[in-house]
Write an enzyme that holds these catalytic residues in place. Structure first.
Site, PDB file in Angstrom:
ATOM      1  N   ASP A   1       5.915   2.253   2.154  1.00 28.40           N
ATOM      2  CA  ASP A   1       4.992   1.145   2.409  1.00 28.40           C
ATOM      3  C   ASP A   1       4.217   1.484   3.682  1.00 28.40           C
ATOM      4  OD1 ASP A   1       3.776  -1.209   3.198  1.00 28.40           O
ATOM      5  OD2 ASP A   1       5.474  -2.488   2.615  1.00 28.40           O
ATOM      6  N   HIS A   2       2.949   1.793   3.503  1.00 28.24           N
ATOM      7  CA  HIS A   2       2.167   2.280   4.650  1.00 28.24           C
ATOM      8  C   HIS A   2       1.863   1.180   5.669  1.00 28.24           C
ATOM      9  CE1 HIS A   2       0.067   5.104   6.958  1.00 28.24           C
ATOM     10  NE2 HIS A   2      -0.605   5.749   6.017  1.00 28.24           N
ATOM     11  N   ARG A   3       2.219  -0.065   5.345  1.00 26.67           N
ATOM     12  CA  ARG A   3       2.066  -1.117   6.352  1.00 26.67           C
ATOM     13  C   ARG A   3       3.154  -0.982   7.407  1.00 26.67           C
ATOM     14  NH1 ARG A   3       2.610  -6.305   2.745  1.00 26.67           N
ATOM     15  NH2 ARG A   3       4.386  -5.026   2.126  1.00 26.67           N
TER      16      ARG A   3
ATOM     17  N   PRO B   1       0.855  -1.204   0.000  1.00 27.35           N
ATOM     18  CA  PRO B   1       0.000   0.000   0.000  1.00 27.35           C
ATOM     19  C   PRO B   1       0.888   1.249   0.000  1.00 27.35           C
ATOM     20  CG  PRO B   1      -0.233  -1.250   2.065  1.00 27.35           C
ATOM     21  CD  PRO B   1       0.881  -1.878   1.301  1.00 27.35           C
TER      22      PRO B   1
END
Ligand code: CAO
Length: 546
Positions: free
Chosen positions: A518-520, A342
């Site tokens: 990476d928004h995780r 994401p």
């Protein structure tokens, strides 16, 4: 060769059970003990195994039929001479199934008073089976159960069965968990039994004869590893309070296959009698999944349809050439990273007016040393400092989805545009190297990449990547994270822009930066801090000394 009639074996007291699955067809060759059909009573399902090895001549029952012990279900051709009808065809040694009279639940001796009494529940006689798997836990502490309600479901090689509550009461504790192996007499848990005027004592023992029934009447044909309990007096099934998984109805053979294939049974659409999942259902489910995977429609339910095949020559002249290996690898990696990560991209401009003045002042000296001092070594150094200052970017997500890997080294990848495609050599320990050293290494790596001379280990281990299109042009772009890294910096062409200094607009040399992450692994706050720090270092490279 001899023909042998196949009959339904001892069903442990159950009568008129449903045929829920036919697992063989006429002409099939089977080994002794292979499942022929699956039957199901109110409390358990079981495979009916082949009494001998041979070739199936016929199967005379169909799904939905009701059968009882002794009913003929088909014929088998075998090398083994048929046993006389009255004799057991393959009477097993029953040493292990002997303890018919042994109690398996403790009778509540003091319950006659009517006071609640805690009673240890034990695994009942399993008809000779030993160390069977606990496949479902149907109750939890605090649940109220009726006598006969399923407490857990166990499964042996050939059958699965509910272990029923010996009495009505409240579950105090369950001592086993899914995946445990249990044998007759093992403690299953504790039940608080309310007995009215001594009625609890016989109630607590109720499960014993039920589960022990198959033992008392030893199997007439091939032994079953787990026997079903006797058909209960009332329809406990209706009262059962099962978990979602337990509500899936499937025979042991299907459950086993599902486990082997890693399929969650409650995702499979049941079409069998009484909403039972059959082997065909399982196969259809897998076929569907494979089809989806091949069409590119899997990946967390993204559901992307496959691109249609297009003949471009219908629109004009074309030529078709093979993609380079690097191009193919890049394409696969980009798709994987784009679909899995994401992405968020944050933008800023770094004021590198002073950096440029300094860089230009050092250019001649650098050339004397044989290195070219472009903005890239400064970017490498500034990114390394930012990774140290904001270590939230110097991480990777562990594949188990449960852990985060924090790195105490700073290796930075540098995207290089080559005739064969994009390559990303890695410059190691950037935080420990000087600008000249980084400039020399960047040039060397870029040359190696363009000459196709990079070794695999020179393209591995990066913590972060810089993709600089500054020499080419553009005002901004959103780079794709090079997973398992969690951040990438896209650098565009330096431009002179008017910047308000509080009193006037001043011409400043602004470097457009785009930070994809990476928004995780990284939150917006972390990214904001990383970018702000990076911009401040590029605006004043003296900060690198701090
Ligand atoms: N703005 C303006 N000018 C820039 C600049 C920027 N952001 N970055 C570099 N320049 C200038 C340099 O200073 C140099 O000018 P001079 O020759 O006058 O000093 C000129 O552009 C050419 O630089 P270079 O390409 O020789 O060296 P570099 O250090 O800037 O870049 C490398 C090295 C390997 C990063 C680059 O050659 C490259 O391959 N870039 C493409 C990366 C890429 O493809 N990214 C996309 C990945 S996703 O598809």
């Amino acid at each position: 060769m001899a023909k042998q009639v196949i009959k339904v074996p001892d069903l442990g007291g159950a009568d008129q059970v449903d045929v829920i699955e036919i697992t063989v067809a006429a002409g099939d060759t089977v080994a002794q003990e292979d499942s022929l059909i699956v039957v199901e009573g109110d409390k358990a399902s079981m495979d009916v195994p082949a009494p001998v090895a041979g070739k199936i001549l016929s199967i005379s029952v169909k799904e939905g039929d009701k059968v009882s012990e002794g009913d003929v279900i088909g014929e088998i051709e075998t090398d083994v001479a048929e046993a006389p009808a009255e004799e057991p065809a393959a009477a097993p040694a029953q040493e292990d199934a002997a303890p018919a009279a042994e109690p398996v639940a403790e009778a509540p001796a003091a319950a006659a008073s009517g006071e609640p009494k805690e009673e240890t529940i034990q695994i009942p006689d399993l008809g000779g089976a030993d160390a069977v798997d606990v496949i479902e836990i149907s109750v939890q502490p605090g649940d109220t159960v009726e006598e006969g309600d399923s407490l857990i479901v166990v499964e042996g090689d050939k059958a699965s069965m509910d272990v029923p509550s010996p009495s009505a009461g409240t579950v105090v504790s369950i001592a086993v968990k899914e995946g445990d192996k249990v044998s007759t007499g093992d403690t299953l848990g504790v039940l608080k039994v309310v007995a009215a005027g001594g009625a609890a004592a016989p109630a607590a023992q109720a499960a014993v004869p039920a589960a022990a029934a198959p033992v008392e009447s030893a199997p007439q044909q091939a032994p079953l590893s787990v026997e079903p309990p006797a058909v209960p007096q009332k329809d406990y099934q209706l009262e059962r309070n099962l978990t979602a998984a337990a509500q899936v109805y499937a025979g042991p053979a299907v459950r086993k296959l599902a486990r082997e294939l890693g399929v969650t049974l409650n995702k499979v659409k049941p079409t069998g009698p009484r909403n039972r999942v059959s082997k065909d259902d399982l196969h259809n489910y897998i076929r569907e999944q494979v089809k989806k995977a091949e069409s590119g429609a899997v990946g967390g339910g993204i559901g992307i349809a496959k691109m249609p095949d297009i003949d471009f020559s219908q629109f004009g002249p074309v030529s078709v050439e093979p993609m380079s290996k690097i191009h193919k690898i890049t394409a696969a990696n980009m798709s994987r990273n784009w679909l899995n990560v994401p992405h968020v991209t944050q933008f800023d401009d770094a004021d590198i007016t002073e950096l440029e003045t300094f860089r230009k002042s050092m250019k001649a000296e650098a050339e004397k040393r044989g290195v070219k001092l472009t903005p890239v070594p400064f970017l490498l150094k500034a990114v390394a400092a930012a990774l140290r200052a904001e270590p939230s970017f110097n991480v990777s997500l562990h594949n188990d989805g449960e852990q985060i890997v924090r790195k105490d080294y700073v290796h930075v990848g540098m995207a290089v545009d080559t005739p064969k495609g994009l390559m990303v050599p890695v410059i190691r320990d950037v935080d420990k190297k000087g600008l000249y050293e980084l400039a020399a290494e960047a040039t060397e790596m870029a040359l190696k990449a363009r000459d196709g001379k990079l070794k695999p280990n020179e393209m591995q281990g990066a913590c972060f990547t810089i993709s600089s299109l500054g020499a080419i042009g553009g005002t901004g772009f959103t780079p794709i994270v090079n997973s398992p890294e969690v951040g990438i910096l896209g650098v565009s062409k330096l431009a002179v822009k008017p910047v308000w200094n509080g009193e006037d607009f001043e011409p400043r040399q602004m470097l457009p930066l785009a930070l994809s992450y990476d928004h995780r692994a990284v939150n917006g706050g972390d990214a904001g801090r990383f970018m702000t720090y990076l911009v401040s270092v590029l605006a004043d490279v003296r900060r690198l000394l701090l």
